[in-house]
Write a protein that holds these residues in place. Structure first.
Motif, PDB file in Angstrom:
ATOM      1  N   THR A  55     -22.700  28.179   7.764  1.00  0.00           N
ATOM      2  CA  THR A  55     -23.240  27.575   6.549  1.00  0.00           C
ATOM      3  C   THR A  55     -22.370  27.975   5.355  1.00  0.00           C
ATOM      4  O   THR A  55     -22.860  28.109   4.229  1.00  0.00           O
ATOM      5  CB  THR A  55     -24.698  28.006   6.294  1.00  0.00           C
ATOM      6  OG1 THR A  55     -24.754  29.436   6.148  1.00  0.00           O
ATOM      7  CG2 THR A  55     -25.601  27.594   7.442  1.00  0.00           C
ATOM      8  N   PHE A  56     -21.090  28.145   5.590  1.00  0.00           N
ATOM      9  CA  PHE A  56     -20.164  28.670   4.583  1.00  0.00           C
ATOM     10  C   PHE A  56     -19.142  27.588   4.226  1.00  0.00           C
ATOM     11  O   PHE A  56     -17.940  27.753   4.405  1.00  0.00           O
ATOM     12  CB  PHE A  56     -19.474  29.931   5.143  1.00  0.00           C
ATOM     13  CG  PHE A  56     -18.864  30.835   4.104  1.00  0.00           C
ATOM     14  CD1 PHE A  56     -19.650  31.476   3.159  1.00  0.00           C
ATOM     15  CD2 PHE A  56     -17.497  31.079   4.101  1.00  0.00           C
ATOM     16  CE1 PHE A  56     -19.086  32.320   2.229  1.00  0.00           C
ATOM     17  CE2 PHE A  56     -16.924  31.942   3.172  1.00  0.00           C
ATOM     18  CZ  PHE A  56     -17.723  32.560   2.231  1.00  0.00           C
ATOM     19  N   ALA A  57     -19.630  26.463   3.738  1.00  0.00           N
ATOM     20  CA  ALA A  57     -18.750  25.352   3.361  1.00  0.00           C
ATOM     21  C   ALA A  57     -17.840  25.763   2.194  1.00  0.00           C
ATOM     22  O   ALA A  57     -18.257  26.527   1.324  1.00  0.00           O
ATOM     23  CB  ALA A  57     -19.599  24.152   2.952  1.00  0.00           C
ATOM     24  N   PRO A  58     -16.579  25.288   2.175  1.00  0.00           N
ATOM     25  CA  PRO A  58     -15.975  24.308   3.091  1.00  0.00           C
ATOM     26  C   PRO A  58     -15.283  24.922   4.309  1.00  0.00           C
ATOM     27  O   PRO A  58     -14.496  24.253   4.966  1.00  0.00           O
ATOM     28  CB  PRO A  58     -14.938  23.641   2.180  1.00  0.00           C
ATOM     29  CG  PRO A  58     -14.455  24.762   1.313  1.00  0.00           C
ATOM     30  CD  PRO A  58     -15.665  25.619   1.049  1.00  0.00           C
ATOM     31  N   PHE A  59     -15.560  26.184   4.607  1.00  0.00           N
ATOM     32  CA  PHE A  59     -14.883  26.840   5.723  1.00  0.00           C
ATOM     33  C   PHE A  59     -15.547  26.532   7.059  1.00  0.00           C
ATOM     34  O   PHE A  59     -14.857  26.281   8.053  1.00  0.00           O
ATOM     35  CB  PHE A  59     -14.812  28.349   5.476  1.00  0.00           C
ATOM     36  CG  PHE A  59     -13.907  28.707   4.338  1.00  0.00           C
ATOM     37  CD1 PHE A  59     -12.547  28.858   4.545  1.00  0.00           C
ATOM     38  CD2 PHE A  59     -14.405  28.846   3.059  1.00  0.00           C
ATOM     39  CE1 PHE A  59     -11.698  29.155   3.495  1.00  0.00           C
ATOM     40  CE2 PHE A  59     -13.575  29.138   1.993  1.00  0.00           C
ATOM     41  CZ  PHE A  59     -12.207  29.284   2.209  1.00  0.00           C
ATOM     42  N   GLU A  60     -16.880  26.580   7.084  1.00  0.00           N
ATOM     43  CA  GLU A  60     -17.598  26.223   8.308  1.00  0.00           C
ATOM     44  C   GLU A  60     -18.989  25.736   7.947  1.00  0.00           C
ATOM     45  O   GLU A  60     -19.704  26.405   7.196  1.00  0.00           O
ATOM     46  CB  GLU A  60     -17.694  27.391   9.302  1.00  0.00           C
ATOM     47  CG  GLU A  60     -17.985  28.735   8.686  1.00  0.00           C
ATOM     48  CD  GLU A  60     -16.730  29.492   8.359  1.00  0.00           C
ATOM     49  OE1 GLU A  60     -15.752  29.400   9.123  1.00  0.00           O
ATOM     50  OE2 GLU A  60     -16.710  30.185   7.316  1.00  0.00           O
ATOM     51  N   PHE A  61     -19.337  24.558   8.440  1.00  0.00           N
ATOM     52  CA  PHE A  61     -20.682  24.008   8.238  1.00  0.00           C
ATOM     53  C   PHE A  61     -20.901  22.910   9.267  1.00  0.00           C
ATOM     54  O   PHE A  61     -19.963  22.467   9.941  1.00  0.00           O
ATOM     55  CB  PHE A  61     -20.872  23.474   6.813  1.00  0.00           C
ATOM     56  CG  PHE A  61     -19.915  22.385   6.408  1.00  0.00           C
ATOM     57  CD1 PHE A  61     -20.324  21.058   6.397  1.00  0.00           C
ATOM     58  CD2 PHE A  61     -18.613  22.678   6.018  1.00  0.00           C
ATOM     59  CE1 PHE A  61     -19.463  20.044   6.005  1.00  0.00           C
ATOM     60  CE2 PHE A  61     -17.734  21.670   5.627  1.00  0.00           C
ATOM     61  CZ  PHE A  61     -18.162  20.353   5.626  1.00  0.00           C
ATOM     62  N   GLN A  62     -22.148  22.489   9.421  1.00  0.00           N
ATOM     63  CA  GLN A  62     -22.491  21.487  10.432  1.00  0.00           C
ATOM     64  C   GLN A  62     -22.554  20.104   9.795  1.00  0.00           C
ATOM     65  O   GLN A  62     -23.269  19.896   8.811  1.00  0.00           O
ATOM     66  CB  GLN A  62     -23.825  21.825  11.094  1.00  0.00           C
ATOM     67  CG  GLN A  62     -24.124  21.000  12.337  1.00  0.00           C
ATOM     68  CD  GLN A  62     -25.355  21.516  13.072  1.00  0.00           C
ATOM     69  OE1 GLN A  62     -26.298  21.989  12.471  1.00  0.00           O
ATOM     70  NE2 GLN A  62     -25.340  21.432  14.394  1.00  0.00           N
ATOM     71  N   ASP A  63     -21.787  19.176  10.365  1.00  0.00           N
ATOM     72  CA  ASP A  63     -21.809  17.811   9.886  1.00  0.00           C
ATOM     73  C   ASP A  63     -23.183  17.188  10.139  1.00  0.00           C
ATOM     74  O   ASP A  63     -23.718  17.276  11.246  1.00  0.00           O
ATOM     75  CB  ASP A  63     -20.728  16.984  10.595  1.00  0.00           C
ATOM     76  CG  ASP A  63     -20.648  15.571  10.065  1.00  0.00           C
ATOM     77  OD1 ASP A  63     -21.276  14.680  10.675  1.00  0.00           O
ATOM     78  OD2 ASP A  63     -19.952  15.338   9.057  1.00  0.00           O
ATOM     79  N   ASN A 200     -20.192  35.091  -5.038  1.00  0.00           N
ATOM     80  CA  ASN A 200     -19.675  34.716  -3.717  1.00  0.00           C
ATOM     81  C   ASN A 200     -18.196  34.372  -3.842  1.00  0.00           C
ATOM     82  O   ASN A 200     -17.630  34.409  -4.946  1.00  0.00           O
ATOM     83  CB  ASN A 200     -20.469  33.529  -3.154  1.00  0.00           C
ATOM     84  CG  ASN A 200     -20.532  33.543  -1.636  1.00  0.00           C
ATOM     85  OD1 ASN A 200     -19.631  34.032  -0.971  1.00  0.00           O
ATOM     86  ND2 ASN A 200     -21.608  33.003  -1.073  1.00  0.00           N
ATOM     87  N   ASP A 201     -17.590  33.991  -2.744  1.00  0.00           N
ATOM     88  CA  ASP A 201     -16.163  33.665  -2.751  1.00  0.00           C
ATOM     89  C   ASP A 201     -15.896  32.409  -3.577  1.00  0.00           C
ATOM     90  O   ASP A 201     -16.663  31.429  -3.519  1.00  0.00           O
ATOM     91  CB  ASP A 201     -15.663  33.453  -1.324  1.00  0.00           C
ATOM     92  CG  ASP A 201     -15.656  34.753  -0.539  1.00  0.00           C
ATOM     93  OD1 ASP A 201     -16.078  35.785  -1.084  1.00  0.00           O
ATOM     94  OD2 ASP A 201     -15.240  34.745   0.633  1.00  0.00           O
ATOM     95  N   LEU A 202     -14.808  32.423  -4.323  1.00  0.00           N
ATOM     96  CA  LEU A 202     -14.479  31.335  -5.241  1.00  0.00           C
ATOM     97  C   LEU A 202     -14.457  29.955  -4.579  1.00  0.00           C
ATOM     98  O   LEU A 202     -15.069  29.017  -5.112  1.00  0.00           O
ATOM     99  CB  LEU A 202     -13.135  31.624  -5.924  1.00  0.00           C
ATOM    100  CG  LEU A 202     -12.631  30.546  -6.882  1.00  0.00           C
ATOM    101  CD1 LEU A 202     -13.627  30.329  -8.016  1.00  0.00           C
ATOM    102  CD2 LEU A 202     -11.260  30.920  -7.436  1.00  0.00           C
ATOM    103  N   PRO A 203     -13.775  29.754  -3.434  1.00  0.00           N
ATOM    104  CA  PRO A 203     -13.746  28.406  -2.850  1.00  0.00           C
ATOM    105  C   PRO A 203     -15.121  27.905  -2.421  1.00  0.00           C
ATOM    106  O   PRO A 203     -15.401  26.710  -2.500  1.00  0.00           O
ATOM    107  CB  PRO A 203     -12.807  28.550  -1.650  1.00  0.00           C
ATOM    108  CG  PRO A 203     -12.780  30.001  -1.347  1.00  0.00           C
ATOM    109  CD  PRO A 203     -12.935  30.682  -2.654  1.00  0.00           C
ATOM    110  N   VAL A 204     -15.987  28.824  -1.984  1.00  0.00           N
ATOM    111  CA  VAL A 204     -17.342  28.446  -1.599  1.00  0.00           C
ATOM    112  C   VAL A 204     -18.132  28.016  -2.830  1.00  0.00           C
ATOM    113  O   VAL A 204     -18.848  27.002  -2.821  1.00  0.00           O
ATOM    114  CB  VAL A 204     -18.055  29.609  -0.882  1.00  0.00           C
ATOM    115  CG1 VAL A 204     -19.501  29.256  -0.566  1.00  0.00           C
ATOM    116  CG2 VAL A 204     -17.310  29.972   0.385  1.00  0.00           C
TER     117      VAL A 204
END
Length: 271
Positions: A55-63, A200-204
């Motif tokens: 659940t850590f978009a844009p690194f990993e998430f469910q389409d 949280n992390d900047l890209p997230v």
């Protein structure tokens, strides 16, 4: 002497028994000749079991449509698996359970926007860094009082459990820290007014703002830290670490890493 069916000098009982045995032997040999060899079993494809908190978009998430796990990390680990000649199987789990799962041998690697830290490196090995990041803060769009991390003193802060954002937030003087299982839950709490900011992390954070159209929240201030993400691997599995590093190097040389990076971030990776 006895004469039995053209056999001379053989007692009747012995002769019949011998002929019967010859027929049996001949039939057995014929049967063996007709048997077809069993086809060789196809060797099972080698599998790389990958753990991720998805659940850590844009690194990993469910389409939402395909229900597949997508994102920068997901594309990268599948490309790494292809280079290694293995089948990648993604297992979704809590972020704080990734390192214990590696130590228990339940997964082979973990890729989940995981910052390389000295504390984590005591428990697991890391691949060569594959992404540069940093911590930032998100506040509601109409909040003009919180502009720097110093302004968070005494405030209510939402973080994701087990992350470097949680670790850094706990250092802020007199701040009340609320930990959530994933980033979306932290952002929902901000939207509901339960906290003053999300760390949280900047890209997230930037991805969340982009998806929300900037209606609910905004990123403020300069990044607190400079961090690097790595793929975590059990210290017992040095061979896998070597193979993963070689695959990352190959992807950077053949341009595949840059293609994946541009797909998710719209720009070339920093040199």
């Amino acid at each position: 002497m006895y004469i039995i069916e053209g056999v001379i000098g053989v007692p009747k009982k012995v002769g019949i028994l011998s002929i019967f045995l010859m027929f049996l032997l001949a039939a057995g040999l014929t049967g063996c000749g007709q048997q077809t060899a069993k086809p060789a079993e196809t060797p099972k494809a080698k599998v790389l079991k990958v753990g991720s908190e998805t659940t850590f978009a844009p690194f990993e998430f469910q389409d939402e449509k395909s229900k597949e796990y997508v994102g920068f990390d997901m594309d990268l680990i599948r490309a790494i698996g292809k280079e290694m000649g293995v089948e990648v199987q993604i297992q979704s789990m809590g972020f704080d359970g990734l390192i214990p799962a590696l130590e228990a041998g339940n997964i082979d690697v973990a890729i989940s926007g995981m910052t390389i830290t000295a504390e984590r490196a005591k428990k697991v090995d890391f691949s060569t860094p594959y992404y540069k990041s940093g911590l930032s803060m998100v506040v509601k769009v109409d909040n003009d009082t919180l502009k720097t991390f110093k302004d968070l003193e005494g405030k209510r802060i939402a973080v994701q459990i087990g992350t470097t954002g949680a670790m850094e937030a706990k250092k802020i003087k007199d701040a009340t820290i609320r930990e959530f299982n994933n980033a979306p839950e932290a952002f929902m709490e901000l939207k509901a007014g339960g906290v003053d900011a999300v760390v949280n992390d900047l890209p997230v954070n930037e991805y969340y703002i982009a998806q929300a159209g900037g209606k609910d929240a905004k990123v403020v201030g300069e990044p607190l830290t400079s961090e690097e993400y790595g793929i975590a691997i059990s210290k017992k599995n040095t061979e896998t670490t070597e193979k993963v590093n070689k695959a990352i190097e190959a992807l950077k040389k053949n341009g595949e890493y840059e293609r994946i990076y541009m797909k998710w971030f719209g720009k070339k990776p920093p040199q």
